[in-house]
Design an enzyme around this catalytic site. Structure first.
Site, PDB file in Angstrom:
ATOM      1  N   HIS A  34       1.075  -1.217   0.446  1.00  0.00           N
ATOM      2  CA  HIS A  34       0.142  -0.418  -0.144  1.00  0.00           C
ATOM      3  C   HIS A  34       1.021   1.245  -0.120  1.00  0.00           C
ATOM      4  CE1 HIS A  34       0.634   0.308   4.308  1.00  0.00           C
ATOM      5  NE2 HIS A  34       0.208  -1.025   4.231  1.00  0.00           N
ATOM      6  N   GLY A  36       2.302   3.147   2.247  1.00  0.00           N
ATOM      7  CA  GLY A  36       2.757   3.317   3.416  1.00  0.00           C
ATOM      8  C   GLY A  36       4.282   2.875   2.847  1.00  0.00           C
ATOM      9  N   HIS A  37       4.146   1.210   2.027  1.00  0.00           N
ATOM     10  CA  HIS A  37       5.177   0.616   1.309  1.00  0.00           C
ATOM     11  C   HIS A  37       5.994   1.803   0.779  1.00  0.00           C
ATOM     12  CE1 HIS A  37       2.574  -3.113   2.918  1.00  0.00           C
ATOM     13  NE2 HIS A  37       3.374  -3.081   4.479  1.00  0.00           N
ATOM     14  N   GLN A 154       9.182  -2.221  16.341  1.00  0.00           N
ATOM     15  CA  GLN A 154      10.300  -2.844  15.077  1.00  0.00           C
ATOM     16  C   GLN A 154      11.362  -1.722  15.138  1.00  0.00           C
ATOM     17  OE1 GLN A 154       8.181  -5.432  12.082  1.00  0.00           O
ATOM     18  NE2 GLN A 154       8.741  -3.508  11.210  1.00  0.00           N
ATOM     19  N   SER A 187      -1.707  -3.599   5.630  1.00  0.00           N
ATOM     20  CA  SER A 187      -2.687  -4.583   4.885  1.00  0.00           C
ATOM     21  C   SER A 187      -3.158  -5.268   6.000  1.00  0.00           C
ATOM     22  CB  SER A 187      -1.380  -5.372   4.881  1.00  0.00           C
ATOM     23  OG  SER A 187       0.241  -4.838   4.562  1.00  0.00           O
TER      24      SER A 187
HETATM   25  P1  AMP Z   1       4.793  -5.238   6.571  1.00  0.00           P
HETATM   26  O1  AMP Z   1       4.456  -5.466   5.451  1.00  0.00           O
HETATM   27  O2  AMP Z   1       3.785  -4.290   7.662  1.00  0.00           O
HETATM   28  O3  AMP Z   1       5.635  -6.161   7.282  1.00  0.00           O
HETATM   29  O4  AMP Z   1       5.926  -3.673   6.656  1.00  0.00           O
HETATM   30  C1  AMP Z   1       6.839  -3.619   5.496  1.00  0.00           C
HETATM   31  C2  AMP Z   1       7.126  -1.653   6.258  1.00  0.00           C
HETATM   32  O5  AMP Z   1       6.339  -1.040   5.944  1.00  0.00           O
HETATM   33  C3  AMP Z   1       7.378  -1.937   7.482  1.00  0.00           C
HETATM   34  O6  AMP Z   1       8.721  -1.318   7.578  1.00  0.00           O
HETATM   35  C4  AMP Z   1       6.466  -1.095   8.488  1.00  0.00           C
HETATM   36  O7  AMP Z   1       6.581  -0.226   9.353  1.00  0.00           O
HETATM   37  C5  AMP Z   1       6.125  -0.441   6.658  1.00  0.00           C
HETATM   38  N1  AMP Z   1       4.690   0.306   6.853  1.00  0.00           N
HETATM   39  C6  AMP Z   1       3.391   0.047   6.898  1.00  0.00           C
HETATM   40  N2  AMP Z   1       2.862   0.531   7.581  1.00  0.00           N
HETATM   41  C7  AMP Z   1       3.225   1.236   7.385  1.00  0.00           C
HETATM   42  C8  AMP Z   1       2.300   2.975   7.062  1.00  0.00           C
HETATM   43  N3  AMP Z   1       0.939   3.314   7.097  1.00  0.00           N
HETATM   44  N4  AMP Z   1       3.511   4.040   6.812  1.00  0.00           N
HETATM   45  C9  AMP Z   1       4.322   3.507   6.902  1.00  0.00           C
HETATM   46  N5  AMP Z   1       5.499   3.066   6.584  1.00  0.00           N
HETATM   47  C10 AMP Z   1       5.160   1.339   6.300  1.00  0.00           C
END
Ligand code: AMP
Length: 284
Positions: A34, A36-37, A154, A187
């Site tokens: 999304h 954020g990624h 994390q 997600s």
């Molecule tokens: P994940 O796929 O949930 O393991 O997240 C992968 C990376 O994306 C991690 O470093 C998360 O902190 C970052 N991330 C997930 N959601 C967001 C968001 N809403 N804003 C910024 N970074 C995010």
């Protein structure tokens, strides 16, 4: 964009970059990408010669009753997103067996920072995170790696590991990306019905309200937490705490860089969010 499925191929690709003196940026993810990624990819893209994203739903960081089996996946959509964001290599192992070598028996544990907050309610979770991130760093050998502030604990734990093990990578924190109404992108938001999504908004509302109160001069943590709790509309609160931003120790007054963090269930979906309080944190 190159698709890479095994650690061996990944290492060969990165070795070739390094022997050409090219810097490598890395964004580790579990996919179902999304904004954020994407923000992390955009953050690193101008800072490096080559950009690697990994998509790997790491079983080591899920507890026995958690959502490993139903974690949302969309490899084709994710690949398109990466391509558009200018990613050079997408590391996407077909299975955990493809990623971990046979006989894999190592665990990386960061102590202290991992038995509070999410670590208290998800035993073993952070060991799973640091173990996979250490292996990913070994395989990718990045110069820079981006982690979202969305997962504040994390970020702090990985920073500790990088420093303690002298891993030659610079961490780049990325700000939390939210929907227009304030909900932090995740997600796992896909699991929410529209009524649940409405109630999930109470997490960010509570945090924003706490931040507004603190900025208006309230330093007393019990008063801040009380205000936040009154706003939360969740099925089960895991925690709402105000802690030192870097040590994660509980505070009674916001007299240094601090973070308000919340974790709560809406229906069966566990959501997390956080916000800065007090002076800005300085990462060394
Ligand atoms: P994940 O796929 O949930 O393991 O997240 C992968 C990376 O994306 C991690 O470093 C998360 O902190 C970052 N991330 C997930 N959601 C967001 C968001 N809403 N804003 C910024 N970074 C995010």
């Amino acid at each position: 964009m190159q698709f890479i499925h095994t650690p061996e191929e990944m290492r060969a690709w990165s070795d070739a970059c390094r022997s050409g003196s090219l810097t490598v940026g890395f964004v580790p993810t579990m996919g179902f990408l999304h904004d954020g990624h994407i923000s992390l990819m955009k953050l690193l893209r101008p800072q490096v010669d080559r950009l690697v994203v990994s998509i790997f739903v790491n079983p080591l960081q899920f507890g026995p009753d958690e959502d490993l089996d139903r974690y949302p996946r969309d490899p084709e959509g994710d690949a398109e997103i990466c391509r558009r964001a200018g990613v050079d290599a997408l590391l996407i192992p077909h299975s955990p067996e493809d990623f971990y070598p046979s006989g894999f028996s190592t665990s990386v544990s960061v102590h202290g920072l991992t038995d509070v907050l999410c670590g208290a309610s998800r035993p073993g979770h952070f060991d799973g995170v640091t173990t996979v991130v250490a292996r990913l760093f070994g395989v990718v050998g990045p110069t820079l790696a981006a982690f979202g502030e969305k997962d504040w604990q994390q970020l702090v734990v990985v920073r500790r590991m990088v420093e303690d093990l002298a891993i030659p990578v610079r961490l780049v924190p990325g700000p939390i990306v939210r929907d227009a109404d304030g909900l932090a992108l995740s997600s796992r938001n896909k699991y929410l019905s529209s009524d649940q999504r409405q109630r999930a908004l109470s997490l960010s509302r509570a945090l924003f309200e706490m931040q507004a109160l603190e900025r208006a001069g309230e330093q007393d943590v019990s008063a801040l937490v009380q205000r936040g709790r009154a706003i939360l509309d969740v099925d089960r609160l895991d925690y709402l705490e105000v802690v030192d931003a870097l040590t994660l120790r509980p505070l009674s007054r916001v007299d240094r860089p601090a973070r308000a963090l919340v974790a709560a269930f809406v229906g069966t979906t566990r959501l997390i969010d956080n916000i800065p309080l007090g002076p800005e944190v300085t990462w060394q």
